[in-house]
Motif scaffolding. Structure first.
Motif, short mmCIF file in Angstrom:
data_model
loop_
_atom_site.label_atom_id
_atom_site.label_comp_id
_atom_site.label_asym_id
_atom_site.label_seq_id
_atom_site.Cartn_x
_atom_site.Cartn_y
_atom_site.Cartn_z
N TYR A 26 73.59 64.13 34.07
CA TYR A 26 74.22 64.58 32.83
C TYR A 26 73.52 65.79 32.22
O TYR A 26 74.14 66.81 31.93
CB TYR A 26 74.26 63.42 31.83
CG TYR A 26 74.77 63.81 30.47
CD1 TYR A 26 76.09 64.19 30.31
CD2 TYR A 26 73.94 63.82 29.35
CE1 TYR A 26 76.58 64.57 29.06
CE2 TYR A 26 74.41 64.18 28.11
CZ TYR A 26 75.73 64.56 27.97
OH TYR A 26 76.21 64.93 26.75
N LEU A 52 78.53 69.17 18.54
CA LEU A 52 77.43 69.44 19.47
C LEU A 52 77.33 68.40 20.57
O LEU A 52 76.48 68.49 21.44
CB LEU A 52 76.10 69.54 18.72
CG LEU A 52 75.86 70.84 17.95
CD1 LEU A 52 74.46 70.85 17.36
CD2 LEU A 52 76.06 72.07 18.83
N LEU A 53 78.21 67.41 20.53
CA LEU A 53 78.14 66.38 21.56
C LEU A 53 78.44 67.02 22.92
O LEU A 53 79.39 67.75 23.08
CB LEU A 53 79.14 65.25 21.29
CG LEU A 53 78.99 64.08 22.26
CD1 LEU A 53 77.71 63.31 21.98
CD2 LEU A 53 80.19 63.14 22.21
N GLY A 54 77.58 66.71 23.86
CA GLY A 54 77.77 67.28 25.19
C GLY A 54 77.01 68.56 25.39
O GLY A 54 76.84 69.01 26.52
N THR A 55 76.57 69.20 24.31
CA THR A 55 75.78 70.41 24.48
C THR A 55 74.37 70.24 23.91
O THR A 55 73.42 70.81 24.41
CB THR A 55 76.44 71.64 23.81
OG1 THR A 55 76.45 71.42 22.41
CG2 THR A 55 77.84 71.83 24.28
N ASN A 56 74.29 69.47 22.85
CA ASN A 56 72.99 69.22 22.24
C ASN A 56 73.02 67.83 21.63
O ASN A 56 73.15 67.65 20.42
CB ASN A 56 72.68 70.28 21.18
CG ASN A 56 71.23 70.25 20.74
OD1 ASN A 56 70.55 69.23 20.90
ND2 ASN A 56 70.75 71.35 20.19
N ASP A 57 72.94 66.83 22.50
CA ASP A 57 73.13 65.45 22.06
C ASP A 57 72.08 65.00 21.05
O ASP A 57 72.35 64.16 20.19
CB ASP A 57 73.12 64.49 23.26
CG ASP A 57 74.39 64.63 24.07
OD1 ASP A 57 75.20 65.51 23.72
OD2 ASP A 57 74.57 63.88 25.05
N GLU A 58 70.90 65.58 21.15
CA GLU A 58 69.84 65.15 20.25
C GLU A 58 70.25 65.43 18.80
O GLU A 58 70.22 64.55 17.95
CB GLU A 58 68.55 65.89 20.60
CG GLU A 58 67.32 65.24 20.04
CD GLU A 58 66.10 66.14 20.22
OE1 GLU A 58 65.94 66.70 21.32
OE2 GLU A 58 65.34 66.28 19.25
N VAL A 59 70.64 66.68 18.54
CA VAL A 59 71.06 67.04 17.19
C VAL A 59 72.32 66.27 16.81
O VAL A 59 72.42 65.70 15.72
CB VAL A 59 71.30 68.57 17.08
CG1 VAL A 59 71.88 68.90 15.71
CG2 VAL A 59 70.01 69.32 17.32
N GLY A 78 78.46 65.27 13.69
CA GLY A 78 77.69 65.59 14.89
C GLY A 78 78.54 65.92 16.10
O GLY A 78 78.05 66.47 17.09
N ALA A 79 79.83 65.61 16.03
CA ALA A 79 80.70 65.77 17.21
C ALA A 79 80.71 67.18 17.83
O ALA A 79 80.76 67.29 19.05
CB ALA A 79 82.12 65.33 16.87
N GLY A 107 80.32 64.40 26.91
CA GLY A 107 79.30 63.74 26.09
C GLY A 107 79.64 62.29 25.83
O GLY A 107 78.76 61.42 25.82
N LEU A 160 80.02 74.89 29.19
CA LEU A 160 79.29 73.64 28.94
C LEU A 160 78.72 73.63 27.52
O LEU A 160 78.48 72.59 26.94
CB LEU A 160 78.12 73.54 29.91
CG LEU A 160 78.19 72.53 31.04
CD1 LEU A 160 77.13 72.83 32.05
CD2 LEU A 160 78.07 71.12 30.54
N LEU A 197 76.28 73.48 14.17
CA LEU A 197 77.34 72.48 14.18
C LEU A 197 78.68 73.06 13.76
O LEU A 197 79.69 72.39 13.85
CB LEU A 197 76.98 71.35 13.20
CG LEU A 197 75.92 70.36 13.61
CD1 LEU A 197 75.38 69.67 12.37
CD2 LEU A 197 76.51 69.32 14.53
N ASN A 235 71.53 62.71 16.01
CA ASN A 235 70.76 62.61 14.77
C ASN A 235 71.68 62.55 13.57
O ASN A 235 71.48 61.76 12.65
CB ASN A 235 69.83 63.82 14.61
CG ASN A 235 68.46 63.53 15.19
OD1 ASN A 235 68.13 62.39 15.48
ND2 ASN A 235 67.67 64.58 15.36
N SER A 246 82.67 70.25 25.88
CA SER A 246 81.78 69.23 26.43
C SER A 246 81.86 67.90 25.72
O SER A 246 81.21 66.94 26.11
CB SER A 246 80.33 69.74 26.39
OG SER A 246 80.15 70.74 27.35
#
Lengths: 569, 267
Positions: A434, B197-204, B194-195, A424, A415, A526, B207, A420
Motif C-alpha cells: 500500500y 488526504l486519504l490514500g495520499t497522506n493517511d497519517e494526517v 480528513g478524507a 485508502g 496517487l 486538506l 489524525n 486515492s
C-alpha cells in the motif's frame, strides 16, 4: 473430404480452446501466478457449484442473461435487437443448416422447412449486422472500432453473404441441374427431359442454355412432382437467394465457364471452418467466455470466494469483454480522455492493453504509463461494472490492474490526488504494497524539487494567470499559516511540512514557484479552505496551494516524458 | 423550484443508503426533483491533475442540468463546492467559457450559465419552509444528543458556496433541533474530516478523523451528524483501526430528519 476437413478444423479449435483456457490459469495481472493451484481450485469450485443448489442460480443466469440477453436489453433495446438477431439466428443457422445432416433425420437442404429457414435466419443475421454496422458508422460518440470488431463483423458478413450467393448461383446453374438429373432422375424420353427443364426454367429459376417451351411446363410439373419434389421445394422459398439469383441471371454462362458454384461452395466452407478453427483467438470466444463470466460473477462472494480464484476470474473477464462500449457510455469521467489525450481513461479501451499486459506480448513504457493513468483516473463509481452486459466486475479489474502496475515499479502522480480515496479505504487489504507507490512518487517529487538540491533562481516568467491578482494583496501576515489545521498538528511544522502557507505565498509572489513544488505542505493540504476564508487580504490561498500542487504533479509527469525521450525508449 | 438530483460517484457505489434516504425525504417534502442520465464526475479529483479537465467535467454536468431547465441539487459537499466554483470561474471568464464550450460542443452540449448549484442543506434550509418540516415531525428525537460535522465545502470558501456564516454557521444545528434532538456545539465541528488526504497522506487524514470523533465523544454525543458521503465514509470506516472498535455512530442528516418525520425506524 468435407468431413475430414471439418474434423481438422474442430480439433484445431479444441486445441486453441485448451490453450486459451489454460491461459486463464497461467496468466495473472499480479506477479504471483500459482497456475496449478488456481487450476485445481478453479475446477473444484466450479464442480462444487454445479452439484449444489447453486445450479439454480447458474441456470437462471444462463437463460436470462445468456440466452435472453437481459443485461443487454437493459442497456439498449436497439443493441439487444441487433445482438439477438445475429446471435439467435446464427446459432439456429448452425443447427438447421451447418449441422442439419447430423441432427435431423431426412434432412434435405433444398426442401422445406430447411430451404426456408436457412434464408430466414440468414436474413435475420444480415439485418442484425446492418444494425451493428450502422451503430459503428454513426459512432455514438466514444465508440471505437477495433480490428477485432471489424473481423467479427466481416467474418459473419462473408459467411452469410457467401451462403446466399452460393444458393443463388445454384438456383440458376444449368450444370448443377444436369448433374442432379444425371444422378437422381430417370427420364424416359427427350421430350420428358425438355418438359422437366421447361418447368425448372419457368418455375424454379433455372437458366438453361437452350430455349424452353411454355407449353411443356404442365407436363414438366407432373414429372417434377414425381421425380424432384420430394427433395426440391419451389426455390422461391429461399426468398433472399431466389431474389439474388434473378440478379445473377446475366452472369449465368460466365459462372458455368469457371465452375463458379463449386468454387464458391469451397470458399463458403473454408471460411466457416477457418473461423471455427481460429475462434478461440477471436472475438467469437465470447460465446464461451461471456456465459462463464456471467455465471462466475453471479456466484461470486467477495468475502468468501478464494483470492486465487479472483485471478482466474479476472483472466476470464478480460476475454469476456466484447468491446461493446456500454461501460464507456456510462463512465463518470467520460470527456477527460479528450482533454488529457489518453483514450485509456475510457473503460472499454483499457481491456486491450491489460490483455497484452498479462500475455507475453507486453507493453512499451509509454503504453504502461498510459494504462496506469487510465486505471488511476477512475472515481470508482461502479457504473462500468453495473452496466457491463458480460457481467464483468470492471471496477475490481481496474483496482487489481493499479496494484499490478505499481508492483511492476511504476508510479503515478495521480496517487497524490483525491483519486486515492478509494485505495485508502481498502488500505488494509493491500498490506505492505500500500505505502510503497505513494512513497515512491513523493520521493520523485522531492528529488526533483526538494529544497536541498534546488537553487533559488529567479525564473524567467512568473505565470500564475488565474490567481496572481489576489496574490498581490499578500503582506505575509501569517494568518493562513496560523489557522491551518495541518500546521497546528506539529510542534515544529516547518520540519515536517517544509514551507508553510504564508511562506509559499511569499515565494510565489517573488517568482520562486518551483522552489515550493517539493514542499510537503502542498501534499498535506486538506483543501479545507480555512486559510482562504481567514485571509484578510482575500488571497485565494487554498486555490493557489492546489494550483501549485497540480503544477508540481504535472512537472513530475513531464519529467518522466523527458527521460523517456532522451533514452529513446 | 425544480432540481436535478446530483449523486456524484461515491453515493451510488459506496453509500446507497444516502441516496435512498434523501429521495425519501425530498419526496415527502414535495420537492420536484429528477435524475439526469449522463451526470458524471463533478471534476473534484481532477482539480490537482488538470484544471481544464476538471472544469470540462463540471461544465458537462452544469450543461446537462441546464438543458433540462433544472438546478443542481447535490448530496455531496465536494461535488457541491467543485461545481459551484467551476460555475463561477466559467461564468466570470468569457475566454475560459469559450474554451469550455468548445469541448462541450463535441458532445452536443451547451452552457449559458443559467443553472444554479445547491447542496441539500441549502435546499432544506433556504428553499423550503422550515416550519413546514417542523409541522411534519411526528416522532421527535428528544432522547438523543447529536454532534455536528459541517464538512468543509458546505461553508468554505464562503464567497463561492454562500450557504451560511463560515465561522458561526447554524444550518445543521437548526435542522437537528427541528428533529427534537439535542444539538451539541462541539469544538471541532468546522474542521475537516480528513478524507481529502486519504490514500495520499493517511497519517494526517486519520489524525483529523480521530480528533473529530474524540471531540464528539468528549461531548457525550450519541451521533455525529454529517451531510456528505466523503465525510460519512471517512468518519465511519476508520473507527475500528483508530479505536479498536466502532465507538460513535455517524448519521446522515437525511436519516435523522426521516426518523423525526416517522419515515424511517428510529435508532
Amino acid at each position: 473430404m468435407l468431413g475430414a476437413l471439418a474434423l481438422v478444423a474442430f480439433f484445431v479449435f479444441l486445441g486453441g480452446l485448451v490453450f486459451k483456457v489454460s491461459s486463464w490459469f497461467r496468466c495473472s495481472l499480479r506477479r504471483e501466478r500459482e497456475g496449478f493451484k488456481r487450476f485445481v481450485l478453479g475446477f473444484s469450485s466450479l464442480g462444487k457449484a454445479l452439484f449444489s443448489p447453486k445450479i439454480g442460480i447458474i441456470l437462471k443466469v444462463l437463460i436470462l442473461n445468456g440466452i435472453l440477453q437481459r443485461r443487454t436489453l437493459k442497456e439498449s433495446p436497439y443493441r439487444w435487437l441487433m445482438h439477438v438477431l445475429i446471435y439467435w439466428a446464427f446459432v439456429l443457422l448452425i443447427i438447421t443448416h451447418a449441422l442439419g445432416k447430423l441432427l435431423f433425420e431426412g434432412y434435405v437442404s433444398t426442401a422445406l422447412p430447411y430451404v426456408f429457414l436457412r434464408d430466414l435466419f440468414g436474413s435475420m443475421v444480415l439485418v442484425g449486422l446492418g444494425m451493428a454496422i450502422w451503430r459503428r458508422i454513426r459512432k455514438t460518440p466514444p465508440l471505437r472500432t477495433s480490428r477485432m470488431d471489424l473481423y467479427a463483423l466481416i467474418a459473419v458478413l462473408i459467411i452469410v453473404f457467401s451462403g446466399f450467393l452460393l444458393k443463388g448461383a445454384k438456383i440458376i446453374s444449368y450444370k448443377n441441374y444436369l448433374r442432379m438429373i444425371d444422378q437422381y432422375a430417370s427420364l424416359g424420353s427427350e421430350e420428358e427431359s425438355k418438359a422437366l427443364e421447361a418447368y425448372w426454367v419457368k418455375r424454379m429459376g433455372l437458366v438453361s442454355l437452350r430455349e424452353v417451351e411454355e407449353s411443356l411446363v404442365a407436363k414438366g410439373e407432373e414429372i417434377h412432382q414425381f421425380q424432384c419434389a420430394p427433395c426440391h421445394t419451389n426455390s422461391r422459398w429461399a426468398f433472399v437467394s431466389y431474389g439474388l439469383s434473378r440478379a445473377l441471371v446475366p452472369l449465368a454462362s460466365g459462372f458455368e465457364r469457371v465452375n463458379f458454384t463449386e468454387k464458391l461452395w469451397w470458399v463458403h466452407i473454408a471460411i466457416c471452418l477457418i473461423a471455427l478453427a481460429i475462434l478461440p483467438f477471436t472475438k467469437f470466444l465470447h460465446l464461451i467466455s461471456v456465459p462463464l463470466s456471467l455465471v462466475i460473477n453471479a456466484l461470486w462472494d467477495p468475502k468468501r470466494s478464494h483470492p486465487l480464484n479472483l485471478k482466474t476470474k479476472q483472466m476470464i473477464e478480460l476475454d469476456a469483454c466484447v468491446h461493446c462500449g456500454s461501460c464507456t457510455l456510462k463512465c463518470a469521467v467520460l470527456g477527460a480522455e479528450r482533454v488529457l489525450g489518453n483514450i485509456r481513461i475510457l473503460p472499454s479501451e483499457k481491456i486491450e492493453p491489460l490483455k497484452r499486459l498479462v500475455s507475453k506480448r507486453g507493453l512499451s513504457q509509454r503504453e504502461l504509463e498510459g494504462i496506469l493513468q487510465g486505471v488511476y483516473l477512475c472515481t470508482n463509481c461502479l457504473r462500468c461494472t453495473v452496466s457491463c452486459p458480460s457481467g464483468i466486475n470492471l471496477q475490481e479489474l481496474w483496482f487489481e490492474a493499479r496494484e499490478a502496475l505499481f508492483e511492476r515499479g511504476l508510479s503515478e502522480p495521480a496517487l497524490l490526488s483525491p483519486f486515492s480515496f478509494y485505495r485508502g479505504l481498502r488500505a488494509e487489504e493491500l498490506g505492505e504494497g500500500y505505502e510503497r507507490p505513494i512513497l515512491e512518487i513523493k520521493g520523485k517529487l522531492y528529488r526533483r524539487f526538494g529544497l536541498k538540491d534546488s537553487v533559488l533562481r529567479i525564473p524567467e516568467e512568473r505565470g500564475f494567470e488565474l490567481y496572481e491578482r489576489s496574490l498581490m494583496g499578500c503582506f505575509a501576515c501569517q494568518t493562513c499559516t496560523n489557522v491551518c489545521p495541518v500546521v497546528s498538528q506539529y510542534e515544529r511544522p516547518e520540519e515536517v511540512l517544509g514551507f508553510l502557507p504564508h511562506q509559499i505565498m511569499r515565494l510565489c509572489l517573488l517568482g520562486f514557484k518551483e522552489a515550493v513544488y517539493g514542499s510537503e505542505m502542498l501534499l498535506s493540504c486538506l483543501t479545507c479552505y480555512k486559510c482562504q476564508e481567514a485571509c484578510p487580504q482575500g488571497v485565494t490561498v487554498t486555490d493557489i496551494l492546489m494550483g501549485l500542487k497540480m503544477e508540481a504533479l504535472k512537472a513530475v509527469k513531464e519529467e518522466r516524458d523527458e527521460i523517456r525521450f532522451v533514452s529513446g525508449v | 423550484m425544480r432540481y436535478a438530483l446530483f449523486l456524484g460517484c461515491n453515493i451510488p457505489a459506496r453509500l446507497p443508503e444516502y441516496e435512498t434516504s434523501a429521495k425519501f425525504l425530498l419526496k415527502e417534502l414535495g420537492v420536484d426533483f429528477t435524475e439526469i442520465e449522463g451526470f458524471g464526475c463533478c471534476g473534484y479529483p481532477f482539480k490537482v491533475i488538470d484544471l481544464t479537465t476538471s472544469l470540462v467535467l463540471s461544465a458537462k454536468n452544469l450543461a446537462l442540468a441546464e438543458r433540462e431547465n433544472r438546478d443542481i441539487l447535490s448530496l455531496c459537499q465536494c461535488c457541491y463546492g467543485t461545481l459551484k466554483k467551476a460555475k463561477k470561474m466559467i461564468d466570470e471568464d468569457p475566454s475560459l467559457r469559450n474554451r469550455i464550450k468548445e469541448f462541450l460542443k463535441a458532445e452536443g452540449l451547451n452552457y449559458e450559465g443559467k443553472v444554479e448549484v445547491k447542496h441539500l442543506l441549502h435546499v432544506l434550509y433556504k428553499d423550503l419552509d422550515l416550519e413546514r418540516i417542523r409541522e411534519k415531525v411526528s416522532n421527535p428525537l428528544s432522547h438523543i444528543k447529536v454532534a455536528t460535522h459541517y464538512g468543509c465545502h458546505a461553508l468554505r470558501p464562503s464567497s463561492i458556496v454562500e450557504l451560511d456564516d463560515p465561522s458561526n454557521p447554524r444550518v445543521l444545528e437548526e435542522l437537528i433541533t427541528l428533529t427534537g434532538a439535542q444539538s451539541l456545539l462541539v469544538n471541532r465541528r468546522l474542521e475537516c474530516c480528513g478524507a481529502p488526504l486519504l490514500g495520499t497522506n493517511d497519517e494526517v487524514a486519520l489524525n483529523f478523523t480521530r480528533e473529530k470523533i474524540t471531540d464528539a465523544l468528549k461531548h457525550e454525543a450519541d451521533h455525529l451528524c454529517v451531510a456528505c458521503p466523503y465525510c460519512k465514509l471517512q468518519l465511519e470506516n476508520f473507527q475500528e483501526r483508530l479505536f479498536g472498535k466502532r465507538v460513535l455512530s455517524t448519521i446522515l442528516i437525511t436519516d435523522l430528519i426521516n426518523m423525526a418525520l416517522g419515515l424511517q425506524k428510529a435508532l
